[in-house]
Design a protein around this motif. Structure first.
Motif, short mmCIF file in Angstrom:
data_model
loop_
_atom_site.label_atom_id
_atom_site.label_comp_id
_atom_site.label_asym_id
_atom_site.label_seq_id
_atom_site.Cartn_x
_atom_site.Cartn_y
_atom_site.Cartn_z
N VAL A 3 -89.28 -74.57 -53.19
CA VAL A 3 -89.30 -75.52 -54.29
C VAL A 3 -88.71 -74.84 -55.53
N LEU A 4 -87.76 -75.50 -56.17
CA LEU A 4 -87.17 -74.99 -57.40
C LEU A 4 -87.55 -75.91 -58.55
N PHE A 5 -88.20 -75.33 -59.56
CA PHE A 5 -88.53 -76.06 -60.79
C PHE A 5 -87.52 -75.69 -61.87
N ILE A 6 -87.17 -76.68 -62.67
CA ILE A 6 -86.28 -76.47 -63.81
C ILE A 6 -86.98 -76.96 -65.07
N HIS A 7 -87.25 -76.04 -65.97
CA HIS A 7 -87.87 -76.41 -67.25
C HIS A 7 -87.59 -75.29 -68.23
N GLN A 8 -86.98 -75.64 -69.35
CA GLN A 8 -86.59 -74.60 -70.31
C GLN A 8 -87.78 -73.83 -70.86
N ASN A 9 -88.95 -74.49 -70.89
CA ASN A 9 -90.16 -73.83 -71.40
C ASN A 9 -91.24 -73.83 -70.31
N PHE A 10 -90.83 -73.49 -69.09
CA PHE A 10 -91.75 -73.50 -67.95
C PHE A 10 -93.04 -72.72 -68.28
#
Length: 414
Positions: A3-10
């Protein structure tokens, strides 16, 4: 599953979902600006990406926002390409598209299903635009065009994504068809086991002492103190609130920046702008009962909600704050704005009290009535917590539904 998450402020809105997937044994990776070096957080591998330096260029104001998103999308594209070259290909991608990072991931992994966190689609009609005429920039005629340009990022994502996830119906319903039909409404989740009423809670304010449930505490919370969250309405109500409630202590949480909308035109913060407006109407002795606490560590913030006799929450028709649900989970007696997103969480005189967003006098009167009525506070607070437990509880409601959504996403074909 990978699973790949993309969030600039993860981790952002993926705080619980990403960790739950990692604990299930999935390989979970996130591309984020939050870190400068690769690291691991709660079983999630964090991979940084960097924004390239840009030379100044003349852009039309309507495309400045898009330029920023394309810049971030390009940076994330290069980081994703590097991941692929290293042998990582996700089974699914879950992205917050709001800053543009996920714009070009379909070009890296064309066969991988993408799910989007659908926070808001910008609408030009009232009340989404023009709700507060005080801050109308005199651009009503061109605003629909500017907003249409702002939505280009959303539109580009619709063709790339298979599914969406939105925390409230209000937010999901801002998105147009046919993509709206692909959005599941599942809240991020409230940890109601941790956020409980605590008669022994206390909050210490430097220079002012320690406040407990024995004190007449009124709380107001924003990420940043600004008009989108009704800060100006609350501040303008303060002179009367303090005059009519001589024992009240007003605790205000929030930063000096701007999360939404425009900054003040004169260079001051919104916080200072409205302090300056009302300060002359408030005697020094009353002003000493107003406490600006800035941003607080979460444990202290929880104690603040537990101490409050009445919690005030105001918002434009916009994204609903976690703090409202957190206050409800703590059995808070809440006075909130009668705006569409709030009505999704609060039923008047059942789980809280609602007042017109712009009516400061009604706000003061409703706060005063609740301060004088402990039985009403108990009734509303218990009903508020019950509603959050039944609808927004992290472990029993939201996280299981999010995990089901992930499973459904993994079964989708591109």
């Amino acid at each position: 599953m990978k699973v790949l998450f993309i969030h600039q402020n993860f981790p952002g809105q993926f705080k619980h979902l990403s960790v739950a997937l990692a604990r299930q044994g999935h390989e979970v990776v996130s591309l984020t600006l939050r870190v400068k070096q690769a690291t691991t957080w709660n079983g999630v591998r964090l991979v940084p990406y960097a924004l390239r330096r840009k030379t100044p260029q003349n852009c039309h104001p309507w495309v400045t926002d898009l330029d920023s998103k394309v810049t971030r999308g390009e940076a994330c594209f290069h980081a994703a390409t590097k991941l692929k070259a290293e042998g990582f290909t996700p089974d699914i991608i879950i992205a917050h598209p709001g800053w543009g990072e996920s714009l070009f991931l379909r070009d890296v992994w064309p066969e991988v299903p993408i799910g989007l966190y659908c926070e808001l689609y910008h609408l030009a009609g009232y009340p989404h635009a023009g709700f507060d005429p005080e801050f109308d920039r005199g651009t009503a005629q061109i605003e629909p065009m500017r907003i249409r340009m702002k939505n280009i990022n959303n539109q580009l994502h619709f063709d790339a994504a298979q599914a969406g996830l939105s925390p409230t119906r209000f937010q999901a319903d801002t998105f147009p068809e046919p993509f709206r039909s692909r959005i599941s409404v599942i809240h991020d989740g409230i940890d109601t086991d941790a956020l409980v009423a605590d008669p022994g809670a206390s909050v210490t304010v430097p220079g002012a002492g320690t406040f407990t449930r024995d004190d007449e505490v009124v709380t107001f919370v924003n990420r940043n103190l600004e008009p989108y969250r009704g800060y100006h309405v609350f501040m303008r109500a303060l002179p009367r609130l303090l005059a009519t409630r001589p024992e009240a202590q007003v605790l205000i949480v929030g930063g000096d920046g701007v999360s939404y909308g425009a900054a003040p035109p004169d260079g001051r913060s919104w916080k200072q702008t409205f302090i300056d407006e009302v300060r002359g109407d408030i005697p020094d002795a009353d002003w000493a009962r107003v406490h600006f606490l800035g941003r607080m560590p979460y444990g202290q913030f929880t104690a603040l909600l537990q101490v409050a006799r009445v919690h005030v929450y105001l918002t434009y028709p916009f994204v609903l704050s976690w703090s409202l649900f957190e206050a409800m989970s703590c059995e808070g007696a809440i006075v909130a704005s009668d705006t569409a997103p709030v009505r999704e969480a609060i039923t008047h005189d059942v789980t809280g009290r609602l007042v017109d967003f712009f009516d400061g006098d009604a706000l003061v009167e409703e706060v005063g009535r609740l301060l004088d009525d402990p039985e009403a506070r108990r009734r509303l607070g218990r009903a508020a917590r019950a509603h959050v437990r039944e609808t927004y509880d992290l472990r029993s409601i939201c996280l299981p539904r999010q995990l089901d959504w992930v499973s459904d996403l993994a079964d989708m074909t591109v």
